[in-house]
Scaffold this motif. Structure first.
Motif, short mmCIF file in Angstrom:
data_model
loop_
_atom_site.label_atom_id
_atom_site.label_comp_id
_atom_site.label_asym_id
_atom_site.label_seq_id
_atom_site.Cartn_x
_atom_site.Cartn_y
_atom_site.Cartn_z
N PHE A 32 -6.54 -2.82 3.44
CA PHE A 32 -6.08 -4.12 2.96
C PHE A 32 -7.26 -4.95 2.48
CE2 PHE A 32 -5.23 -8.63 3.59
CZ PHE A 32 -4.06 -8.79 2.87
N SER A 33 -8.33 -4.97 3.26
CA SER A 33 -9.52 -5.75 2.88
C SER A 33 -10.14 -5.22 1.60
CB SER A 33 -10.55 -5.72 4.01
OG SER A 33 -10.00 -6.24 5.21
N VAL A 51 -7.94 -6.13 -1.39
CA VAL A 51 -8.10 -7.51 -1.85
C VAL A 51 -9.36 -7.63 -2.71
CG1 VAL A 51 -8.57 -9.87 -1.12
CG2 VAL A 51 -6.81 -8.52 0.06
N LEU A 69 -2.68 -15.53 -5.79
CA LEU A 69 -2.79 -15.20 -4.37
C LEU A 69 -1.84 -14.07 -4.01
CD1 LEU A 69 -3.87 -15.68 -1.53
CD2 LEU A 69 -2.17 -17.51 -1.26
N LEU A 77 -2.89 -10.39 -2.34
CA LEU A 77 -2.27 -9.89 -1.10
C LEU A 77 -1.47 -8.62 -1.36
CD1 LEU A 77 -1.05 -13.26 0.47
CD2 LEU A 77 -3.08 -11.92 1.09
N GLY A 118 -3.67 -5.52 -1.68
CA GLY A 118 -4.11 -5.14 -0.34
C GLY A 118 -3.02 -4.45 0.44
N ALA A 119 -1.80 -4.98 0.36
CA ALA A 119 -0.68 -4.36 1.08
C ALA A 119 -0.36 -2.98 0.53
CB ALA A 119 0.55 -5.27 0.99
N LEU A 154 3.75 -7.16 6.38
CA LEU A 154 2.77 -7.68 5.42
C LEU A 154 3.41 -7.91 4.06
CD1 LEU A 154 -0.23 -8.38 5.11
CD2 LEU A 154 -0.66 -5.99 4.54
N VAL A 196 3.85 -11.27 1.64
CA VAL A 196 3.50 -11.30 0.21
C VAL A 196 4.67 -11.84 -0.61
CG1 VAL A 196 2.92 -9.90 -1.79
CG2 VAL A 196 1.84 -9.42 0.41
#
Length: 420
Positions: free
Chosen positions: A109-110, A113, A129, A133, A136-137, A179, A183
């Motif tokens: 995920f990190s 992003v 945004l 997200l 990352g998901a 998650l 989002v």
């Protein structure tokens, strides 16, 4: 529905079934799960191979009906995924399973992003945004059904490693869908009907406080699976899916939650029968329709910049998931070889990833080019699991009898048997 639409709908369904069977058989002969072939077949039905011919074979007037059938297939699939969740998988290994699942979510995920920050200038999303997200998901997903099938093919489903992998994938599923719910909420903020999300808490209260006890009572009185009982589950799953779609959270969450709420105590045989009776039809007809609908939006006519982005997406997806799972497994003193195998298994994304990507496309978080690249990533990360396991030194033993297989593995086994 006009005569033209009805005629082409029936012809297209027949064509999709034929394409699914052929591509599934080819995939199996290459040592891959049939679902890989079906996904590739769906891509081939789109503009990548056929170009304008795709629109001739699948007219625009018919595609809304195919999309509706695909959505029903996805809703039933998510219901079955929720039904497959079993807390017994966590017995004796809850700590390591939770650690591996969380780590294999957080690291990809990190990294996802960070990748999204690089991709954002070339792919203008409707919500920045939400785009960050979502990428990352999408990097954090593990496909529980495909993982179960791989374990079954290699006779690992009853081993410590197999049980751990299933437990990690189950926790990963819950975290990944949660998650994605965040989002969707973020990306949909500002709409006129956002107040409907306030109904989520009462909805969960009704599901847990009223629906679940009623299901327990209904199952306690059941002596076996009947058309009435099966209809009860389908009605509940579809109503729950409709409720979450109306609230703006997407229908897949409602279907998933209803399956997860079905009581586990003393219902193993009934749940097995539900999966087996449902998966045959859903996996044979409706999911192949979804693969083709997903393939309509895939166009792999890539520029040099597109190839660079594909390489970065693959690096982030593979290293993030592998690194997160491997590091957590080693911290819990799992042997290196088993840690590597567990990390390989957690990298499978399959149909689960395609569903998430379609959600991103519908929300306007992905354009056609980036969606196509992410679909390729889903196929590659799933297809590489088998060869990598062999490179890690795992030989394929003879699978155990069907009666010894877990429910999810039996369902996928039954489906793959139809492919040859």
């Amino acid at each position: 529905m006009t005569t033209f639409q009805a005629t082409f709908l029936l012809l297209d369904l027949a064509l999709i079934l034929l394409l699914s069977q052929i591509c599934g058989r080819i995939a199996q002969r290459l040592g891959q799960p049939a679902v890989i072939g079906e996904v590739v077949g769906g891509i081939l039905a789109g503009p990548t191979l056929l170009g304008a011919v795709s629109t001739t074979l699948f007219p625009m007037e018919v595609r809304p009906f195919l999309t509706a059938l695909a959505n029903v297939g996805v809703a039933i699939f998510m219901f079955l995924i929720g039904l497959e969740l079993n807390h017994r998988n966590l017995r004796g290994q809850g700590s390591i399973a939770a650690s591996v699942a969380i780590s294999s979510i957080l690291l990809p995920f990190s990294l996802g992003v960070c990748l999204a920050l690089f991709l954002a200038p070339r792919h203008e999303a409707e919500h920045r945004l939400g785009f960050l997200l979502f990428i990352g998901a999408a990097m954090s997903v593990t496909a529980f059904p495909v993982l179960a099938r791989i374990l079954t093919d290699r006779g690992l489903q009853r081993t410590t490693l197999g049980g751990l992998a299933l437990a990690c994938a189950a926790i990963d599923d819950v975290l990944a869908w949660s998650l994605l719910a965040v989002v969707i909420t973020v990306a949909g903020s500002g709409g006129t009907d956002q107040w409907l999300l306030l109904l989520l808490a009462p909805y969960l209260g009704v599901m847990l406080g009223i629906v679940r006890p009623l299901l327990r009572r209904r199952l306690a009185a059941a002596t076996g699976i009947t058309p009435g009982l099966l209809a009860t589950f389908f009605i509940g799953a579809l109503l729950s899916a409709a409720a979450t779609e109306w609230m703006g959270l997407h229908f897949l969450f409602g279907a998933f939650l209803f399956g997860a709420l079905i009581p586990r105590e003393g219902t193993g045989l009934l749940r097995r029968e539900i999966v087996e009776s449902t998966q045959r039809f859903n996996g044979t007809l409706l999911l192949p329709v979804f693969f083709v609908v997903a393939g309509f939006k895939v166009d792999l006519s890539l520029s040099a910049g597109g190839l660079l982005e594909l390489g970065l997406i693959l690096v982030v997806a593979i290293t993030g998931k592998f690194g997160g799972a491997f590091l957590a497994a080693r911290l819990h003193r799992l042997p290196p070889r088993q840690s590597v195998m567990l990390a390989i298994l957690m990298n499978t994304r399959g149909l689960t990833e395609l569903i998430i990507l379609m959600v991103g496309l519908q929300l306007g978080l992905l354009d056609t080019e980036l969606y196509s690249l992410m679909v390729v990533m889903a196929v590659v990360t799933t297809a590489m699991a088998g060869p990598l396991l062999r490179l890690a030194g795992l030989r394929t033993p003879v699978p155990p009898p069907a009666d010894d297989l877990p429910i999810s593995a039996r369902a996928t086994t039954d489906r793959d048997d139809r492919h040859g």
